[in-house]
Motif scaffolding. Structure first.
Motif, PDB file in Angstrom:
ATOM      1  N   ASP A  71       0.804  -1.214   0.000  1.00  0.00           N
ATOM      2  CA  ASP A  71       0.000   0.000   0.000  1.00  0.00           C
ATOM      3  C   ASP A  71       0.841   1.270   0.000  1.00  0.00           C
ATOM      4  O   ASP A  71       0.333   2.341   0.299  1.00  0.00           O
ATOM      5  CB  ASP A  71      -0.927   0.000   1.230  1.00  0.00           C
ATOM      6  N   VAL A  72       2.132   1.162  -0.322  1.00  0.00           N
ATOM      7  CA  VAL A  72       2.984   2.353  -0.328  1.00  0.00           C
ATOM      8  C   VAL A  72       2.578   3.264  -1.481  1.00  0.00           C
ATOM      9  O   VAL A  72       2.557   2.827  -2.636  1.00  0.00           O
ATOM     10  CB  VAL A  72       4.473   1.954  -0.471  1.00  0.00           C
ATOM     11  N   PRO A  73       2.235   4.519  -1.219  1.00  0.00           N
ATOM     12  CA  PRO A  73       1.862   5.433  -2.309  1.00  0.00           C
ATOM     13  C   PRO A  73       3.032   5.656  -3.261  1.00  0.00           C
ATOM     14  O   PRO A  73       4.196   5.640  -2.855  1.00  0.00           O
ATOM     15  CB  PRO A  73       1.488   6.725  -1.566  1.00  0.00           C
ATOM     16  N   GLU A  74       2.720   5.879  -4.513  1.00  0.00           N
ATOM     17  CA  GLU A  74       3.776   6.043  -5.526  1.00  0.00           C
ATOM     18  C   GLU A  74       4.655   7.248  -5.229  1.00  0.00           C
ATOM     19  O   GLU A  74       5.848   7.257  -5.555  1.00  0.00           O
ATOM     20  CB  GLU A  74       3.147   6.183  -6.911  1.00  0.00           C
ATOM     21  N   SER A  75       4.093   8.273  -4.608  1.00  0.00           N
ATOM     22  CA  SER A  75       4.882   9.468  -4.305  1.00  0.00           C
ATOM     23  C   SER A  75       6.031   9.174  -3.344  1.00  0.00           C
ATOM     24  O   SER A  75       7.006   9.926  -3.304  1.00  0.00           O
ATOM     25  CB  SER A  75       3.978  10.552  -3.701  1.00  0.00           C
ATOM     26  N   PHE A  76       5.936   8.080  -2.600  1.00  0.00           N
ATOM     27  CA  PHE A  76       6.968   7.724  -1.642  1.00  0.00           C
ATOM     28  C   PHE A  76       8.205   7.157  -2.329  1.00  0.00           C
ATOM     29  O   PHE A  76       9.279   7.119  -1.723  1.00  0.00           O
ATOM     30  CB  PHE A  76       6.443   6.713  -0.629  1.00  0.00           C
ATOM     31  N   TYR A  77       8.073   6.694  -3.560  1.00  0.00           N
ATOM     32  CA  TYR A  77       9.239   6.119  -4.249  1.00  0.00           C
ATOM     33  C   TYR A  77       9.402   6.647  -5.672  1.00  0.00           C
ATOM     34  O   TYR A  77      10.197   6.114  -6.446  1.00  0.00           O
ATOM     35  CB  TYR A  77       9.158   4.585  -4.263  1.00  0.00           C
ATOM     36  N   ASP A  78       8.696   7.694  -6.024  1.00  0.00           N
ATOM     37  CA  ASP A  78       8.825   8.293  -7.354  1.00  0.00           C
ATOM     38  C   ASP A  78      10.111   9.120  -7.409  1.00  0.00           C
ATOM     39  O   ASP A  78      10.293  10.057  -6.638  1.00  0.00           O
ATOM     40  CB  ASP A  78       7.608   9.167  -7.645  1.00  0.00           C
ATOM     41  N   LEU A  79      10.998   8.763  -8.334  1.00  0.00           N
ATOM     42  CA  LEU A  79      12.307   9.420  -8.431  1.00  0.00           C
ATOM     43  C   LEU A  79      12.371  10.443  -9.563  1.00  0.00           C
ATOM     44  O   LEU A  79      13.449  10.966  -9.865  1.00  0.00           O
ATOM     45  CB  LEU A  79      13.397   8.363  -8.660  1.00  0.00           C
ATOM     46  N   THR A  80      11.250  10.746 -10.175  1.00  0.00           N
ATOM     47  CA  THR A  80      11.234  11.574 -11.381  1.00  0.00           C
ATOM     48  C   THR A  80      11.881  12.934 -11.165  1.00  0.00           C
ATOM     49  O   THR A  80      12.655  13.414 -12.004  1.00  0.00           O
ATOM     50  CB  THR A  80       9.787  11.773 -11.871  1.00  0.00           C
ATOM     51  N   LEU A  98      17.187  10.400   0.126  1.00  0.00           N
ATOM     52  CA  LEU A  98      17.169   9.875  -1.240  1.00  0.00           C
ATOM     53  C   LEU A  98      17.571   8.404  -1.259  1.00  0.00           C
ATOM     54  O   LEU A  98      17.028   7.613  -2.049  1.00  0.00           O
ATOM     55  CB  LEU A  98      18.110  10.693  -2.127  1.00  0.00           C
ATOM     56  N   GLU A  99      18.508   8.013  -0.398  1.00  0.00           N
ATOM     57  CA  GLU A  99      18.905   6.603  -0.323  1.00  0.00           C
ATOM     58  C   GLU A  99      17.710   5.721   0.034  1.00  0.00           C
ATOM     59  O   GLU A  99      17.480   4.672  -0.580  1.00  0.00           O
ATOM     60  CB  GLU A  99      20.019   6.435   0.712  1.00  0.00           C
ATOM     61  N   THR A 100      16.932   6.151   1.029  1.00  0.00           N
ATOM     62  CA  THR A 100      15.746   5.398   1.424  1.00  0.00           C
ATOM     63  C   THR A 100      14.723   5.340   0.290  1.00  0.00           C
ATOM     64  O   THR A 100      14.094   4.301   0.062  1.00  0.00           O
ATOM     65  CB  THR A 100      15.103   6.038   2.670  1.00  0.00           C
ATOM     66  N   LYS A 101      14.597   6.425  -0.443  1.00  0.00           N
ATOM     67  CA  LYS A 101      13.639   6.471  -1.549  1.00  0.00           C
ATOM     68  C   LYS A 101      14.058   5.533  -2.680  1.00  0.00           C
ATOM     69  O   LYS A 101      13.216   4.858  -3.294  1.00  0.00           O
ATOM     70  CB  LYS A 101      13.521   7.901  -2.060  1.00  0.00           C
ATOM     71  N   ILE A 102      15.342   5.456  -2.961  1.00  0.00           N
ATOM     72  CA  ILE A 102      15.842   4.539  -3.995  1.00  0.00           C
ATOM     73  C   ILE A 102      15.603   3.096  -3.581  1.00  0.00           C
ATOM     74  O   ILE A 102      15.156   2.258  -4.388  1.00  0.00           O
ATOM     75  CB  ILE A 102      17.339   4.794  -4.249  1.00  0.00           C
ATOM     76  N   LYS A 103      15.887   2.787  -2.317  1.00  0.00           N
ATOM     77  CA  LYS A 103      15.657   1.422  -1.827  1.00  0.00           C
ATOM     78  C   LYS A 103      14.182   1.055  -1.913  1.00  0.00           C
ATOM     79  O   LYS A 103      13.826  -0.057  -2.323  1.00  0.00           O
ATOM     80  CB  LYS A 103      16.138   1.301  -0.375  1.00  0.00           C
ATOM     81  N   ARG A 104      13.322   1.991  -1.527  1.00  0.00           N
ATOM     82  CA  ARG A 104      11.885   1.709  -1.554  1.00  0.00           C
ATOM     83  C   ARG A 104      11.396   1.535  -2.998  1.00  0.00           C
ATOM     84  O   ARG A 104      10.532   0.699  -3.273  1.00  0.00           O
ATOM     85  CB  ARG A 104      11.121   2.829  -0.860  1.00  0.00           C
ATOM     86  N   CYS A 105      11.958   2.303  -3.924  1.00  0.00           N
ATOM     87  CA  CYS A 105      11.569   2.178  -5.330  1.00  0.00           C
ATOM     88  C   CYS A 105      11.917   0.788  -5.852  1.00  0.00           C
ATOM     89  O   CYS A 105      11.097   0.138  -6.516  1.00  0.00           O
ATOM     90  CB  CYS A 105      12.277   3.256  -6.160  1.00  0.00           C
ATOM     91  N   PHE A 106      13.111   0.309  -5.541  1.00  0.00           N
ATOM     92  CA  PHE A 106      13.507  -1.022  -6.012  1.00  0.00           C
ATOM     93  C   PHE A 106      12.723  -2.115  -5.296  1.00  0.00           C
ATOM     94  O   PHE A 106      12.363  -3.137  -5.896  1.00  0.00           O
ATOM     95  CB  PHE A 106      15.009  -1.225  -5.802  1.00  0.00           C
ATOM     96  N   GLN A 107      12.433  -1.910  -4.020  1.00  0.00           N
ATOM     97  CA  GLN A 107      11.647  -2.897  -3.287  1.00  0.00           C
ATOM     98  C   GLN A 107      10.246  -3.030  -3.881  1.00  0.00           C
ATOM     99  O   GLN A 107       9.743  -4.140  -4.073  1.00  0.00           O
ATOM    100  CB  GLN A 107      11.540  -2.500  -1.814  1.00  0.00           C
ATOM    101  N   GLN A 108       9.623  -1.903  -4.185  1.00  0.00           N
ATOM    102  CA  GLN A 108       8.300  -1.947  -4.791  1.00  0.00           C
ATOM    103  C   GLN A 108       8.350  -2.572  -6.185  1.00  0.00           C
ATOM    104  O   GLN A 108       7.403  -3.240  -6.603  1.00  0.00           O
ATOM    105  CB  GLN A 108       7.714  -0.536  -4.862  1.00  0.00           C
TER     106      GLN A 108
END
Length: 235
Positions: A71-80, A98-108
């Motif tokens: 249920d993680v919102p896309e805004s939490f891992y959007d790197l655009t 940013l490190e946490t955001k990159i990890k969350r993007c790959f996890q999702q």
């Protein structure tokens, strides 16, 4: 010798009866100072705060509970709109946010990426097979990453030294959260699990590799006939 009884109207506080002696008052004040309710609450709050900080840090690395992952919102891992190039050009490392955001993007990506026409996510089953065969790497198609997050794919190509370790950490955390096979690696602080990026669209002839390819993701094609030590000879 009996102590004065507490006033029923104010439980927990001694009665202000003139019959109490000085020794009684001293004994009661000593007992109160030995176990002050306020100090106990402060200690409990401090311990709870430490546990909360540890849980928050662990969630940043591991991604939280499985139900919450979906249920993680896309805004939490959007790197655009992130500007990694400016940070690295100044000689600074990737900041914690940013490190946490990159990890969350790959996890999702590992949890949710679906091929067109396929109802089920692609990589959960591959991670399960990796665990069953006790492998230490997961094959990740570069084209899938491009479809999921073009920014993340670009950073992998341009800054693999900074980005690939974050992907490896995320993969290890995700695998250890679901499979005991990899839990021991986390407990021993090992980082042997690797996200193996393949099918990079740009291929370079081996004889044309030069210093401009240093610290970049490259793809070469050939046949391995012999292995030896690596000699740093680039033109």
């Amino acid at each position: 010798r009996r102590r004065p009884r507490s006033d029923p109207g104010t439980p927990g506080f001694p009665a202000s009866s003139p019959g109490g002696t000085a020794s009684d008052a001293e004994g009661m004040s000593g007992a109160e100072s030995a176990a002050t309710p306020g100090s106990g609450r402060k200690a409990r709050r401090s311990a709870k705060r430490r546990r909360t900080d540890y849980t928050s840090e662990r969630d940043d690395l591991e991604g939280g509970d499985e139900d919450e992952d979906e249920d993680v919102p896309e805004s939490f891992y959007d790197l655009t709109h992130e500007k990694l190039e400016e940070t690295l050009s100044k000689g600074q490392g990737i900041d914690k946010r940013l490190e946490t955001k990159i990890k969350r993007c790959f996890q999702q990506f590992l949890l949710k990426f679906r091929l067109e026409g396929h109802p089920e996510p692609r990589y959960p089953d591959m991670i399960r097979k990796m665990a069953e065969e006790n492998q230490r790497h997961l094959d990740v198609h570069f084209g899938h990453l491009q479809q999921w997050s073009a920014q993340l794919a670009l950073w992998i190509a341009e800054y693999p030294i900074q980005i690939l370790p974050l992907l490896n950490m995320t993969l290890l955390s995700e695998a250890a959260r679901k499979f005991g096979t990899y839990r021991a690696l986390v407990e021993n602080e090992e980082t042997e699990l690797r996200a193996a990026i393949h099918s990079f669209p740009v291929r370079e002839p081996i004889r044309e590799l030069s210093t401009r390819h240093l610290s970049r993701l490259v793809s070469v094609q050939g046949v391995v006939t012999k292995r030896s030590k690596v000699f740093n000879e680039v033109k």
